[in-house]
Design a protein around this motif. Structure first.
Motif, PDB file in Angstrom:
ATOM      1  N   ALA A  42       0.688  -1.189  -0.128  1.00 57.06           N
ATOM      2  CA  ALA A  42       0.006   0.119   0.006  1.00 57.06           C
ATOM      3  C   ALA A  42       0.900   1.179  -0.150  1.00 57.06           C
ATOM      4  CB  ALA A  42      -0.970  -0.010   1.030  1.00 57.06           C
ATOM      5  N   PRO A  43       0.350   2.210  -0.837  1.00 57.01           N
ATOM      6  CA  PRO A  43       1.136   3.658  -0.676  1.00 57.01           C
ATOM      7  C   PRO A  43       1.007   4.165   0.875  1.00 57.01           C
ATOM      8  CG  PRO A  43      -0.668   3.557  -2.339  1.00 57.01           C
ATOM      9  CD  PRO A  43      -0.735   2.303  -1.518  1.00 57.01           C
ATOM     10  N   THR A  44       2.066   4.582   1.325  1.00 52.83           N
ATOM     11  CA  THR A  44       1.859   5.035   2.599  1.00 52.83           C
ATOM     12  C   THR A  44       2.485   6.574   2.675  1.00 52.83           C
ATOM     13  OG1 THR A  44       4.494   4.437   2.952  1.00 52.83           O
ATOM     14  CG2 THR A  44       2.613   3.175   3.866  1.00 52.83           C
ATOM     15  N   PHE A  45       1.782   7.278   3.632  1.00 50.12           N
ATOM     16  CA  PHE A  45       1.831   9.001   3.421  1.00 50.12           C
ATOM     17  C   PHE A  45       3.160   9.293   3.840  1.00 50.12           C
ATOM     18  CE2 PHE A  45      -0.006  12.943   3.677  1.00 50.12           C
ATOM     19  CZ  PHE A  45       0.680  13.428   5.124  1.00 50.12           C
ATOM     20  N   LEU A  46       3.527  10.366   3.209  1.00 54.53           N
ATOM     21  CA  LEU A  46       4.969  11.007   3.606  1.00 54.53           C
ATOM     22  C   LEU A  46       4.744  12.418   4.098  1.00 54.53           C
ATOM     23  CD1 LEU A  46       7.274   9.973   0.531  1.00 54.53           C
ATOM     24  CD2 LEU A  46       7.234   9.117   3.125  1.00 54.53           C
ATOM     25  N   PHE A  47       3.968  13.345   2.966  1.00 56.87           N
ATOM     26  CA  PHE A  47       3.851  14.785   3.251  1.00 56.87           C
ATOM     27  C   PHE A  47       2.664  15.151   2.924  1.00 56.87           C
ATOM     28  CE2 PHE A  47       8.144  15.377   4.991  1.00 56.87           C
ATOM     29  CZ  PHE A  47       8.918  14.911   4.097  1.00 56.87           C
TER      30      PHE A  47
ATOM     31  N   SER B   5      -8.371  -2.631   6.133  1.00 58.93           N
ATOM     32  CA  SER B   5      -8.186  -3.817   5.716  1.00 58.93           C
ATOM     33  C   SER B   5      -8.875  -4.396   4.579  1.00 58.93           C
ATOM     34  CB  SER B   5      -8.241  -4.761   6.926  1.00 58.93           C
ATOM     35  OG  SER B   5      -9.506  -4.492   7.326  1.00 58.93           O
ATOM     36  N   GLN B   6      -8.269  -5.226   3.686  1.00 60.88           N
ATOM     37  CA  GLN B   6      -8.987  -5.929   2.546  1.00 60.88           C
ATOM     38  C   GLN B   6      -8.814  -7.081   2.550  1.00 60.88           C
ATOM     39  OE1 GLN B   6      -6.880  -2.271  -0.168  1.00 60.88           O
ATOM     40  NE2 GLN B   6      -7.776  -3.883  -1.244  1.00 60.88           N
ATOM     41  N   TYR B  89      -6.100  -3.750  -6.574  1.00 59.31           N
ATOM     42  CA  TYR B  89      -7.454  -2.833  -6.299  1.00 59.31           C
ATOM     43  C   TYR B  89      -6.939  -2.373  -4.815  1.00 59.31           C
ATOM     44  CZ  TYR B  89      -9.576  -4.157 -10.446  1.00 59.31           C
ATOM     45  OH  TYR B  89      -9.810  -4.431 -11.976  1.00 59.31           O
ATOM     46  N   PHE B  90      -6.886  -1.263  -4.621  1.00 56.68           N
ATOM     47  CA  PHE B  90      -6.655  -0.533  -3.320  1.00 56.68           C
ATOM     48  C   PHE B  90      -8.091   0.048  -2.701  1.00 56.68           C
ATOM     49  CE2 PHE B  90      -2.323  -1.143  -2.477  1.00 56.68           C
ATOM     50  CZ  PHE B  90      -1.658  -1.154  -3.805  1.00 56.68           C
ATOM     51  N   GLY B 109      -4.084  -3.716  -0.627  1.00 56.73           N
ATOM     52  CA  GLY B 109      -4.231  -4.055  -1.873  1.00 56.73           C
ATOM     53  C   GLY B 109      -4.981  -5.554  -1.947  1.00 56.73           C
ATOM     54  N   THR B 110      -5.616  -5.862  -2.953  1.00 60.95           N
ATOM     55  CA  THR B 110      -5.987  -7.042  -3.369  1.00 60.95           C
ATOM     56  C   THR B 110      -5.524  -7.191  -4.947  1.00 60.95           C
ATOM     57  OG1 THR B 110      -7.967  -7.253  -2.236  1.00 60.95           O
ATOM     58  CG2 THR B 110      -7.975  -8.440  -3.994  1.00 60.95           C
TER      59      THR B 110
END
Lengths: 114, 115
Positions: A42-47, B5-6, B89-90, B109-110
């Motif tokens: 997953a993308p993780t937040f920076l700024f 969560s997914q 898919y997020f 993500g899936t």
């Protein structure tokens, strides 16, 4: 339509180098610009940046926004192999629903070699 | 843990099948989203719900149908799967529309593979 363009699309550097990632945007009623780091999942937040000219800093990472020229940069100093990731830039605009809409750029794939 | 969560994390299926992906957030957020990330890593918004109400519906085939039973859950059902649906898919969530900032928190993500 809102648009975000990131450059370069990919970058390969050696550990210890300094990198600058670019993000330019067009958005109706700009609200904020966000940087995310995406490793394997997953993308993780920076700024998050909302005001021009104010630098946000976290360790070796820093970012600044220029609302007049419609761009932002993300700097990473003394890069490490753990910085290897895709860096995503996103912008959000004000509006009834656009306030919750983020438009993402294609991302910059950064690879840091030992 | 507080998070988005997914389930499932991986989904491999045949063309023409129907499948669902589930998303839950326990951050107390009002707004939830589905994004599609293709092989080029481009993250594109598909849908957004605010307090169970659909507020963003991008140009997505109507084979995709989101459902939000409550503000903590947003599911995605896909009918008649096609090869081009293969992607990650997020799910994401954020505070509601009235709040000044729109930082979004993403689920893991899936990864959907259609054979």
């Amino acid at each position: 339509e809102d648009k975000v363009v990131q450059s370069p699309l990919s970058l390969v550097v050696h550990e210890g180098d300094t990198v600058t990632l670019n993000c330019s945007y067009e958005v109706t009623n700009f609200r904020s610009l966000l940087w995310y780091k995406q490793e394997k999942k997953a993308p993780t937040f920076l700024f998050m940046l909302t005001s021009s000219g104010i630098e946000k800093k976290s360790g070796r990472l820093s970012s600044i926004l220029d609302k007049k020229e419609l761009f932002s940069i993300l700097n990473i100093t003394a890069t490490q192999t753990g910085d290897s990731a895709i860096y995503l830039c996103a912008v959000g605009g004000w509006g009834e629903t656009s306030g919750s809409r983020l438009t993402f750029g294609e991302g910059t794939q950064l690879t840091v070699n030992p | 843990d507080t998070a988005v969560s997914q389930t499932p994390k991986y989904l491999v299926t045949q063309m023409g099948n129907d499948k669902s992906i589930k998303c839950e957030q326990n951050l107390g957020h009002d707004t939830m989203y589905w994004y599609k990330q293709d092989s080029k890593k481009f993250l594109k918004i598909m849908f957004s719900y605010n307090n169970k109400e659909l507020i963003i519906n991008e140009t997505v085939p109507n084979r995709f149908s989101p459902k939000s039973p409550d503000k903590a859950h947003l599911n995605l059902h896909i009918n008649s799967l096609e090869l081009g649906d293969s992607a990650v898919y997020f799910c994401a969530s954020s505070w509601g529309l009235a709040v000044s900032y729109n930082e979004q928190f993403f689920g893991p993500g899936t990864r959907l593979t259609v054979l």
